[in-house]
Structure formats: structure tokens, C-alpha cells
Write an enzyme that holds these catalytic residues in place. Structure first.
Site: not given
Ligand code: ACO
Length: 364
Positions: A251, A306
Site C-alpha cells: 500500500h 482489496e
Molecule cells: N507484489 C509484488 N511486489 C510488490 C507488490 C506486490 N503486491 N507491491 C510492491 N511490490 C514491489 C514492487 O515491485 C517494487 O519492487 P522493486 O523495488 O524491486 O521494483 C517495490 O515493492 C516497491 O513498489 P512500489 O510500487 O514503489 O510500492 P508502493 O508501496 O508505492 O505501491 C501499491 C503500492 C501500488 C499498492 C503496490 O503495493 C501494488 O501494486 N500492489 C498490488 C496492487 C494492489 O493490491 N492494489 C490495491 C491497493 S489498496 C487500495 O488502493 C485501496
């Protein structure tokens, strides 16, 4: 030189007394109450009253009796293509409702309660009409809350009490979340002294985007691909190796924990019973958390809202294309509370942009 803040990230746009979204310590408060406490404390309608009025209601909040849809709304819903998304149908229905119900500025709690009475009926009517069925009798919804009415208007049957309770809890968890994109869009609209219906139409438009309205249905799709807990680990390892993300984890604001996920997990557990799919979601979660920790030891990627929203919504019997509309109905509470707060402040929201285009000198 003026500094631009793309996405307004980190910008404190105003003060609010409605909710606190505390990402560092994983807290979400509505008017000072923890979200985990509110889920067990009462109904969604009581949470709506709390958000609108600022204090926990002493009695039963004034949800108006279900009334027939205005003729213009009924005619509009019948004229829409059956393949339209239910969220688009809701946006259109709220727009027509605002005209025929003469919703004018300033916003008022009565308008909020009328909207919460209208929205499930309109969505349910569209969900049935697109399947070739007639909307159901409004009187059959008597005695039901907003969540119960949503299930009733879609299915045409009095809802199972466990499903109704679970959706009510989901509505409570989804009711409010600070200055998110849809709420901020609504506040901009209300700040121009436009009416509540216009604000909610804009908010639904913002919620529609995949970066906001989210997709618990994507969690569902991934679990369906895994098929079983035995196959889950290998499926997730391969997905992560391909650089894919596990939906329902991580998140942007919450780091250590998403308190909404914890609250919904309990609801999902109560609802799960012997439903194989819900049990699969619960079995997969610890495996996913282990694999994510292995892959990203320096980053906390907790289960987010989610993941269990998906489990709860599926357990209520709604189809995936009715998940985001359910989120919209839930969030109407927060939207309306913010409309009231914004109108009270009365300050037009009008930021500036730093101009980086050509000057007359460049044009010579
Ligand atoms: N699965 C695998 N890897 C992940 C996930 C995940 N769910 N979330 C983050 N990472 C990894 C990224 O690949 C990245 O790796 P890297 O540094 O090797 O490139 C690292 O963690 C950081 O990723 P960011 O996108 O910068 O993390 P951020 O915390 O900003 O992103 C987000 C948050 C967009 C929700 C992300 O965790 C994600 O895409 N999750 C999956 C989609 C999801 O569940 N969305 C619903 C969110 S809840 C809501 O919005 C109401």
C-alpha cells in the site's frame, strides 16, 4: 522559484475533522474512533451518522423508506445499453436524480440520506434491467439498511443475514479515507458552491479509474488462476519471477499494516464457513506474505484492504462488476461528510500551476 508538487504528493491541502489516515502506525480513525472498533460497534447507518454529524448517534439514524425511482431515472436506466458498466449507470442515475430531486447548494445531511436511499435502488434496477429482468418492488426492501437493500435490489430476494452483515461491515470499512482522489474531486466541485449531486457525479468519475476504484476482482482473478493452496506457492513464485505483483498486497500509505484489511479479514472468516474459495484466500495469504518478504526483505508489503474486500464481496454473492459500485455506495458517506465540511469552510479550491511553456520572446 515556485516548487511544483505533481500529484499533490505530501501537500496538506486543508484541515479536516472527519478522518485520520495514519500510514506510519497503520491507523484509520473516523471522528476519533478506530475503524476496527467501528466494524463491531454498530451498523453502517450509524457510521454514516457519525461521519455526517460528528458524534455516534444515540438512536436509529433516519434512513428514509425505500421509494420508487423517479420516472426520469427509471426511463434513463432503461435507455442505457445493457453492456454499460454499472458504475457508469450509477453516475448517470445520480446526475438525473440531482435534477429531478432539485438538489441544490448548500449540501445538507437530508440530501445525503436521500442519496443513500436512492443509490442501491438505482444500481439494483440497472443490474436487473441489463439481464432482462424488471426492477423489484421497493416495499420489499422495508426494514433493511443500505447494505441489505443493495443485495435485495440486485437479487430480488431478502438477503441472507450473514451476507447482509458482511456487506454492512465492508460498507463501514469503505465509508471514508481522507483526501483520496474522489473525495478531493468532490471537494473541488463543492468549493465552487455547486450542488451535492454534481459533486458525487464527479467523485464517481474519479473512482472509476483503475488507480483509485481498485479491483478486488483482480485479487479474485489471481486466486482463480492459482486454483488450489497446493499450487499457490509455485504460481506466485513464477508470477514474482516474471516481475508481476500479487494483488491485494502492499500500500502506498500504509506500511506496517492496513487496518482495513485486519477488520475485513475477521468479517471474511465469519462469512467463510465451508466456502472453498474463501478458505483458499485465507490459506494463500500467509504463503504470499512469506514469498513477498523473501523477495523484498527491506520493504513491508502487508495485506491490503482489496484482498479481503474481494473475499467478503464474493461471499455476499455479488458479481465482480458490482464490486466497485458497492465501493461507491459505501464511500458516499465520506463524500457527503466532506461536502458538508467543505461548504462550511466556503473557500474556493484553486491551486496554481508553474508555467514552463514558451514566452513571447521564444515566439519571436
Ligand atoms: N507484489 C509484488 N511486489 C510488490 C507488490 C506486490 N503486491 N507491491 C510492491 N511490490 C514491489 C514492487 O515491485 C517494487 O519492487 P522493486 O523495488 O524491486 O521494483 C517495490 O515493492 C516497491 O513498489 P512500489 O510500487 O514503489 O510500492 P508502493 O508501496 O508505492 O505501491 C501499491 C503500492 C501500488 C499498492 C503496490 O503495493 C501494488 O501494486 N500492489 C498490488 C496492487 C494492489 O493490491 N492494489 C490495491 C491497493 S489498496 C487500495 O488502493 C485501496
Amino acid at each position: 522559484m515556485d516548487v511544483a508538487a505533481p500529484g499533490l504528493e505530501g501537500v496538506i491541502a486543508d484541515e479536516t475533522t472527519i478522518s485520520l489516515v495514519d500510514g506510519e502506525s497503520g491507523r484509520l480513525l473516523y471522528r476519533g474512533y478506530r475503524i476496527e472498533e467501528l466494524v463491531g460497534r454498530g451498523t453502517y447507518e450509524q457510521t454514516v451518522a457519525l461521519l455526517l454529524e460528528g458524534s455516534w448517534p444515540a438512536g436509529t439514524p433516519p434512513l428514509p423508506d425505500p421509494a420508487p425511482l423517479p420516472a426520469a431515472v427509471d426511463a434513463t436506466l432503461r435507455s442505457l445499453p445493457g453492456g454499460a458498466s454499472p458504475l457508469d449507470a450509477l453516475r448517470t442515475a445520480v446526475s438525473v436524480w440531482g435534477i429531478v430531486e432539485e438538489i441544490s447548494y448548500p449540501p445538507h445531511p437530508n440530501q445525503a440520506w436521500r442519496l443513500l436511499t436512492f443509490a442501491p435502488a438505482a444500481l439494483g434496477a440497472f443490474a436487473r434491467l441489463r439481464g432482462g429482468e424488471e426492477p423489484v418492488d421497493q416495499e420489499g426492501a422495508g426494514g433493511l439498511g443500505v447494505a441489505g437493500r443493495y443485495l435485495y435490489f440486485v437479487s430480488g430476494e431478502r438477503p441472507d443475514p450473514a451476507a447482509e452483515r458482511a456487506l454492512d461491515a465492508y460498507f463501514t470499512v469503505g465509508a471514508e479515507h481522507g483526501f483520496n482522489a474522489s473525495t478531493f474531486a468532490l471537494r473541488v466541485i463543492i468549493s465552487t458552491r455547486s450542488d451535492l449531486a454534481s459533486g458525487v457525479v464527479g467523485a464517481i468519475g474519479a473512482l472509476k479509474g483503475p488507480l483509485h476504484g481498485g479491483a478486488p476482482s483482480e485479487v479474485e482473478a489471481q486466486l482463480a488462476e492459482m486454483g488450489s493452496a497446493e499450487q499457490a506457492e509455485q504460481w506466485m513464485r513464477e508470477a514474482l519471477a516474471r516481475g508481476e505483483r500479487l494483488m491485494g498486497f502492499g500500500h502506498r500509505v500504509y506500511r506496517a499494516r492496513d487496518p482495513r484489511a485486519d477488520a475485513l479479514r475477521k468479517v471474511a472468516e465469519e462469512l467463510a464457513g465451508d466456502d472453498e474459495w474463501l478458505l483458499l484466500a485465507m490459506e494463500v495469504e500467509p504463503i504470499a506474505l512469506r514469498l513477498l518478504e523473501e523477495r523484498h526483505p527491506d520493504r513491508q508489503l502487508p495485506t491490503n484492504v482489496e484482498y479481503y474486500a474481494s473475499a467478503v464481496l464474493r461471499g455476499t454473492g455479488l458479481t465482480p462488476d458490482l464490486y466497485t459500485p458497492a465501493f461507491a455506495v459505501a464511500r458516499m458517506a465520506g463524500w457527503c461528510a466532506h461536502a458538508l465540511e467543505q461548504a462550511e469552510k466556503g473557500r474556493l479550491i484553486r491551486p496554481r500551476a508553474r508555467y514552463v511553456g514558451p514566452t513571447p520572446e521564444d515566439r519571436r
